[in-house]
Structure formats: structure tokens, C-alpha cells
Design a protein around this motif. Structure first.
Motif, PDB file in Angstrom:
ATOM      1  N   GLN A  26     -16.103   2.085  -6.519  1.00 47.11           N
ATOM      2  CA  GLN A  26     -15.021   3.074  -6.537  1.00 47.11           C
ATOM      3  C   GLN A  26     -15.333   4.300  -7.391  1.00 47.11           C
ATOM      4  OE1 GLN A  26     -12.004  -0.353  -7.248  1.00 47.11           O
ATOM      5  NE2 GLN A  26     -10.849   1.235  -6.240  1.00 47.11           N
ATOM      6  N   HIS A 129     -17.032  -7.072  -7.662  1.00 49.40           N
ATOM      7  CA  HIS A 129     -15.764  -6.391  -7.343  1.00 49.40           C
ATOM      8  C   HIS A 129     -15.871  -5.839  -5.915  1.00 49.40           C
ATOM      9  CE1 HIS A 129     -12.077  -4.292  -9.172  1.00 49.40           C
ATOM     10  NE2 HIS A 129     -12.076  -3.991  -7.896  1.00 49.40           N
ATOM     11  N   ASN A 173     -13.538 -10.321  -8.983  1.00 56.21           N
ATOM     12  CA  ASN A 173     -12.281  -9.597  -8.982  1.00 56.21           C
ATOM     13  C   ASN A 173     -11.537  -9.938  -7.690  1.00 56.21           C
ATOM     14  OD1 ASN A 173     -10.476  -7.304  -9.979  1.00 56.21           O
ATOM     15  ND2 ASN A 173     -10.854  -6.753  -7.858  1.00 56.21           N
ATOM     16  N   GLU A 174     -10.358 -10.512  -7.822  1.00 55.25           N
ATOM     17  CA  GLU A 174      -9.412 -10.701  -6.727  1.00 55.25           C
ATOM     18  C   GLU A 174     -10.010 -11.348  -5.476  1.00 55.25           C
ATOM     19  OE1 GLU A 174      -7.282  -7.163  -5.783  1.00 55.25           O
ATOM     20  OE2 GLU A 174      -6.430  -7.006  -7.786  1.00 55.25           O
ATOM     21  N   TYR A 317       0.568  -5.507 -10.244  1.00 53.18           N
ATOM     22  CA  TYR A 317       1.042  -4.160  -9.917  1.00 53.18           C
ATOM     23  C   TYR A 317       2.498  -4.128  -9.523  1.00 53.18           C
ATOM     24  CZ  TYR A 317      -3.809  -2.578  -9.909  1.00 53.18           C
ATOM     25  OH  TYR A 317      -5.085  -2.255 -10.285  1.00 53.18           O
ATOM     26  N   GLU A 384      -5.933  -5.547 -14.871  1.00 57.50           N
ATOM     27  CA  GLU A 384      -5.488  -4.341 -14.155  1.00 57.50           C
ATOM     28  C   GLU A 384      -3.963  -4.298 -14.086  1.00 57.50           C
ATOM     29  OE1 GLU A 384      -7.158  -3.724 -10.231  1.00 57.50           O
ATOM     30  OE2 GLU A 384      -9.056  -4.573 -10.901  1.00 57.50           O
ATOM     31  N   TRP A 426      -5.271   0.304 -14.956  1.00 57.26           N
ATOM     32  CA  TRP A 426      -6.063   0.716 -13.798  1.00 57.26           C
ATOM     33  C   TRP A 426      -5.501   2.037 -13.339  1.00 57.26           C
ATOM     34  CZ3 TRP A 426     -10.377  -0.965 -11.272  1.00 57.26           C
ATOM     35  CH2 TRP A 426     -10.721  -0.236 -10.121  1.00 57.26           C
ATOM     36  N   GLU A 433     -10.011   4.602  -3.422  1.00 61.68           N
ATOM     37  CA  GLU A 433      -9.012   3.549  -3.307  1.00 61.68           C
ATOM     38  C   GLU A 433      -9.160   2.812  -1.976  1.00 61.68           C
ATOM     39  OE1 GLU A 433      -7.264   1.935  -5.212  1.00 61.68           O
ATOM     40  OE2 GLU A 433      -5.859   0.969  -3.851  1.00 61.68           O
ATOM     41  N   TRP A 434     -10.397   2.319  -1.698  1.00 60.45           N
ATOM     42  CA  TRP A 434     -10.674   1.503  -0.508  1.00 60.45           C
ATOM     43  C   TRP A 434     -10.210   2.171   0.787  1.00 60.45           C
ATOM     44  CZ3 TRP A 434     -14.309  -1.090  -2.477  1.00 60.45           C
ATOM     45  CH2 TRP A 434     -14.228  -1.594  -3.785  1.00 60.45           C
TER      46      TRP A 434
HETATM   47  O1  LIG Z   1       0.360  -4.002   1.805  1.00 58.66           O
HETATM   48  S1  LIG Z   1      -0.544  -3.332   2.754  1.00 58.66           S
HETATM   49  O2  LIG Z   1      -0.799  -4.173   3.904  1.00 58.66           O
HETATM   50  O3  LIG Z   1      -0.078  -1.977   3.061  1.00 58.66           O
HETATM   51  C1  LIG Z   1      -2.092  -3.055   2.021  1.00 58.66           C
HETATM   52  C2  LIG Z   1      -2.167  -3.818   0.742  1.00 58.66           C
HETATM   53  C3  LIG Z   1      -3.585  -3.770   0.231  1.00 58.66           C
HETATM   54  N1  LIG Z   1      -3.589  -4.440  -1.063  1.00 58.66           N
HETATM   55  C4  LIG Z   1      -3.289  -3.469  -2.106  1.00 58.66           C
HETATM   56  C5  LIG Z   1      -3.238  -4.154  -3.443  1.00 58.66           C
HETATM   57  N2  LIG Z   1      -4.502  -4.874  -3.687  1.00 58.66           N
HETATM   58  C6  LIG Z   1      -4.362  -5.617  -4.931  1.00 58.66           C
HETATM   59  C7  LIG Z   1      -4.712  -4.727  -6.062  1.00 58.66           C
HETATM   60  O4  LIG Z   1      -6.098  -4.363  -5.948  1.00 58.66           O
HETATM   61  C8  LIG Z   1      -6.623  -3.891  -7.136  1.00 58.66           C
HETATM   62  O5  LIG Z   1      -5.863  -2.763  -7.411  1.00 58.66           O
HETATM   63  C9  LIG Z   1      -6.403  -1.446  -7.330  1.00 58.66           C
HETATM   64  C10 LIG Z   1      -5.342  -0.568  -6.694  1.00 58.66           C
HETATM   65  O6  LIG Z   1      -5.077  -1.024  -5.396  1.00 58.66           O
HETATM   66  C11 LIG Z   1      -7.716  -1.394  -6.599  1.00 58.66           C
HETATM   67  O7  LIG Z   1      -8.237  -0.083  -6.655  1.00 58.66           O
HETATM   68  C12 LIG Z   1      -8.644  -2.359  -7.292  1.00 58.66           C
HETATM   69  O8  LIG Z   1      -9.976  -2.260  -6.821  1.00 58.66           O
HETATM   70  C13 LIG Z   1      -8.148  -3.779  -7.030  1.00 58.66           C
HETATM   71  O9  LIG Z   1      -8.749  -4.656  -7.966  1.00 58.66           O
HETATM   72  C14 LIG Z   1      -4.811  -5.821  -2.607  1.00 58.66           C
HETATM   73  C15 LIG Z   1      -4.883  -5.089  -1.300  1.00 58.66           C
END
Ligand SMILES: O=S(=O)(O)CCCN1CCN(CCO[C@@H]2O[C@H](CO)[C@@H](O)[C@H](O)[C@H]2O)CC1
Length: 486
Positions: A26, A129, A173-174, A317, A384, A426, A433-434
């Protein structure tokens, strides 16, 4: 001591540490520089640019690969005591295997660690990660059991190379996110076969984690010391109504989303959560499979994975509401169908720039207490917590988010007795942001992606967070609003 009797501020204990977090893909950029091998996010974003809302990728990102001195100077300015970052597997082992170590990749992380040490900032290092080497994905990635052995080899290189400077390690991570969203959904590598490959991924990641922890505990701890944990994401899941059905559904959802990885490691009995085992076995049988879609651990594996931690890394979060689902027959097997609940959020919960992220601080307190009660109050580091808002330097809404979540955290620690030892925001910088690309900004520092040297500019939240990190207390004169924290 930090405060006098008339001081009305909320203060954390003296030993409590504040930090910030980032991840290799990232922020680093330099995706194919100095011997780095291709990773699954390089391949995925190059082959499917349409999967990212702004068709961007991490080729350049924040250019952190070239900005070690400048960025560590900003960390020093922030006054934080630890910096969580991740190592890119394919920068160290370009083809994923430990037969060829890329010295330039080693050099980059050595330079970063030396700069952090010079500035008295403790490194907290995540081994993985989301950025698997592409060559290993070609072998099936995390659905292939051999991946656990390859991860152990990679971890051994990291411990041998950086073990004298890094004392706090996170294996993954996750895993929920990269197994469900990656092998069962739209994130890299985009296998999109939920209900099968996501469970295979989780099974091999848990084995890999257990193997690396046991190796660390037996071969490295006495030599280099240190602590090893794993980071799990835990959105709080609240029953939509007080009905028995919805309360049951919420507990089932907690076991599927969080217990999937937490129960085998942190629970007294180990192994998968009983509700996951029974529901997926029953569904698989009803769907005509000879074997459950959820693999089985051997008794030795259950023992190896159970208790494989020194601490829990927790990402939090936001919060969702859960309603019981109605049994749907004949649908494509999936994680969501196995769990059979309805997940949603209240419209009136304050919105942010991320559709999934609503501001619900009281959920943080509930998640922490569920961990305390279900897993015997493990030592926990918040690895985070953060929020995306529209761009701009006067980010008062981000200050209010952090202030409210820190108030909820303080209550969980000082009133409820949750054993939380530190907190990382975070993120340090705006970053990739992916699938949301650069459209959702989480940084304490704004990054100008139009400027040639990717200028970093401190937001108001950076000043707020510096005050918190330096005093250990929540200042009275920054946040102009407190979201409901109870
Ligand atoms: O609900 S939707 O279907 O519209 C898409 C949900 C996608 N989720 C978002 C939250 N992420 C967990 C947190 O993910 C974390 O948080 C940060 C902020 O996102 C990332 O940048 C970090 O890399 C990650 O560790 C898991 C994937």
C-alpha cells in the motif's frame, strides 16, 4: 506523572504505547525494482485494472521505498513510540522460495530498521499483509497445503536476518480478509470460489501460523527474545433485535467472521468454533459432498495451533447489525450461505468515505469485551483503527473519530479490565486502499499523488495524534464532537 488532580483529561497508563501502521504493497511502490519479484497484487491490478475503482495500483503508491529518511523523520515528528509495517515477501524471496534471497530487499528493510532505531521508534513487523509472491499463487497459493511450509521457510529468513532488531512480530494481517475476499471474493488473487477455497486458505494459514510460532518459540525466543502474535480483524456484530434468534445469529456471525481464526489459536479448546464445524459439515452433507468443505485438523495440529501466541493483534474499524437468515436451499455453497445470517448497518450511523465504515465507537468496547470473555483476556495490541474521509487538511471528523474510539478503548481498559497494551492508528500516510485505490484516504498525512515527490502534508489529525502520543492523554481542545461511545 502526566496529570494533576484538577486535570479533567482522559489519560492512558504510562506504559501504554501509541503508534501508526502501514503495509508494504500500500505504500512502498518500486514494485519491480532491485530484484523484487512479482506479487499477486501486482499481477491482479495489472491484469484487471477495472477491479480498482480509479484503475490505480501500487506500482508507485507513496514511493516509501525511496523515502526512508524523510518518512521516519515524520514519524519522529509525530512523537509515536512504535511503527507497524509489513515486509513484502517477494522483495526478500523474489520467487517465494528460500533458495534465492534478494540482498537488495534485505538492504531496504535494514535501512528502515536502522533509521527507526536512530529515532527511538520500536518496529512492529507484519510478515504477511496480503502480498503473496505470484509464483506461489501459480502453485495454488494458500489453497495448497505446501504453502505453510514455504511460509515457514520465509519466516525463518526473516527471523535469521532481522531477529536482532525486530522484537515484535505478527505472522499475518487479517487472514479472514485475504482468504474470504481473496479466494472467495474479488480481491487478489480473485479465485472467487467462496465456500471452498476460502476454507482451504484459512486452514493452511492457521497451520502456517502455528508452525511459525512453534519454530519461533523453540529456536529463536531464547536467542533473540521478542513476542509473536497474529492480527485479526474484528468488526463488532450486534443483534438487530433482542429476539433469541437474532442474538443467536449475532453469536454465530462472531464465530464465523472472527472465531474462524481466533478460536483455533486463542480458545481453551482450540480447533474451529463448534458452530462452524457443525453448520458446514451439515451443509456439505446436505449438498451431497462426501467431505465437509471445512477441512479437519489432526489432533497434533489442534495442539500446535492452540495457544500459538504471545499477544493478539486486533484491527477494529466499525460495527454491523445481524439478523437471523432464512434457510435458502439449492444455492451455490458459500461462506455467507453457511453462516446464514443477514448483516447490515443502521442508516443513521455516521458515514465516512468508505461504504463499509460507519462511526460506532461503542462497538469497539463491545468487541474488546467479547475477546476478554471468550479468550481469557489475552494481551492485546490494537494494530489498526482508523477512518477515511474526504481530502483536506482540517480533518476534524477524523479527529472526532479517533477521539471517540480512544474514549471507548479507555473505558474497555479502565472500567472493563481489557488487557490492551497499545494502539496503532491506520494509517500513517494516505495509501493504496486495495480495490478502492486512492479514492479513500486514511492518512494522518495527506499524500499529493500529483506532485513528483509525492509530498506529505500533516493534517489536523496528525497534530491531534502527536498531542495524544506525547501526553498519553486525550486533549480537550481538538475534537469538537464525541460520537456515542457507550
Ligand atoms: O463491505 S464491502 O463489501 O463494501 C467491502 C469491504 C472490504 N473490507 C473492508 C474492511 N477490511 C478490513 C479492514 O482492512 C484493513 O483496514 C484498512 C482499511 O480498509 C486496510 O487498508 C488494511 O490493509 C487492512 O488491514 C476488509 C475488507
Amino acid at each position: 506523572n502526566r496529570r494533576n488532580v484538577l486535570d479533567s483529561r482522559i489519560c492512558f497508563a504510562d506504559g501504554f504505547s501509541f503508534g501508526v501502521a502501514t503495509a508494504s504493497y500500500q505504500i512502498e511502490g518500486a514494485w519491480n525494482v532491485s530484484g523484487k519479484g512479482e506479487g499477486i497484487w501486482d499481477r491482479y491490478t495489472h491484469a484487471h485494472p477495472e477491479i480498482v475503482v480509479d484503475r490505480s495500483n501500487g506500482d508507485v503508491a507513496d514511493g516509501s521505498y525511496y523515502k526512508v529518511k524523510k518518512d521516519v523523520a515524520l514519524l519522529r515528528e509525530l512523537g509515536i513510540s512504535f511503527y507497524r509495517f509489513s515486509i513484502a515477501w517477494s522483495r526478500i524471496l523474489p520467487n517465494g522460495l528460500s533458495n534465492y534471497v534478494n540482498e537488495d530487499g534485505i538492504r531496504y528493510y535494514k535501512e528502515l530498521l536502522a533509521e527507526l532505531r536512530r529515532n527511538h521508534i520500536t518496529p512492529v513487523v507484519t510478515m504477511y499483509h496480503f502480498d503473496l509472491p505470484q509464483s506461489l499463487q501459480e502453485l495454488g497459493g494458500w489453497t495448497n497445503p505446501i504453502m505453510a511450509e514455504y511460509f515457514v521457510d520465509y519466516a525463518r529468513v526473516l527471523l535469521d536476518t532481522f531477529g536482532d532488531e525486530v522484537k515484535i512480530w505478527l505472522t499475518f494481517n487479517e487472514p479472514y480478509t485475504f482468504c474470504e475476499d481473496g479466494y472467495g471474493g474479488i480481491e487478489a488473487p480473485g479465485a472467487n470460489s467462496s465456500g471452498f477455497e476460502d476454507y482451504m486458505c484459512g486452514h493452511n494459514v492457521l497451520r502456517a501460523h502455528g508452525m511459525v510460532y512453534r519454530m519461533f518459540d523453540k529456536e529463536y525466543r531464547k536467542k533473540i527474545g521478542g513476542h509473536m502474535g497474529i492480527t485479526l480483524d474484528f468488526s463488532w456484530l450486534e443483534p438487530a433485535t433482542t429476539s433469541e434468534e437474532d442474538q443467536q445469529a449475532a453469536e454465530t456471525a462472531r464465530q464465523f467472521y472472527f472465531g474462524w481464526f481466533a478460536h483455533p489459536i486463542f480458545s481453551k479448546s482450540g480447533d474451529y468454533p463448534p458452530i462452524m464445524r457443525s453448520m458446514i459439515d451439515a451443509n456439505s452433507k446436505r449438498q451431497g459432498f462426501y467431505h465437509s468443505r471445512l477441512p479437519y485438523f489432526t489432533p497434533e495440529e489442534v495442539k500446535m495451533i492452540r495457544g500459538a501466541y504471545d499477544f493478539l493483534g486486533l484491527n477494529h474499524y466499525t460495527t454491523y447489525l445481524i439478523k437471523h437468515g432464512s434457510r435458502r436451499l439449492g444455492v451455490q455453497p458459500s461462506f455467507v450461505d453457511d453462516m446464514n445470517v443477514i448483516k447490515f448497518q443502521k442508516d443513521e450511523w455516521p458515514k465516512t468515505n468508505s461504504s463499509w465504515l460507519k462511526v460506532v465507537p461503542w462497538g469497539f468496547r463491545k468487541a474488546l469485551n467479547w475477546v476478554r470473555l471468550n479468550y481469557r483476556n489475552p494481551k492485546t495490541l490494537i494494530t489498526e483503527n482508523g477512518v477515511s474521509f474526504e481530502r483536506g487538511l482540517r480533518d476534524t471528523k477524523r479527529v472526532n473519530y479517533i477521539d471517540s474510539y480512544l474514549r471507548a478503548l479507555h473505558t474497555a481498559i479502565h472500567q472493563d479490565g481489557c488487557l490492551v497494551v497499545g494502539y496503532a492508528y491506520w494509517s500513517f500516510l494516505d495509501n493504496f486502499e486495495w480495490t478502492r485505490g486512492f479514492s479513500e484516504r486514511f492518512g494522518l498525512f495527506e499524500v499529493d499523488y500529483q506532485s513528483p515527490n509525492l509530498t506529505r502534508t500533516a493534517r489536523l489529525s496528525a497534530k491531534y495524534y502527536t498531542n495524544v502520543a506525547k501526553t498519553g492523554c486525550l486533549p480537550n481542545n481538538f475534537a469538537d464532537y464525541t460520537y456515542n461511545t457507550d
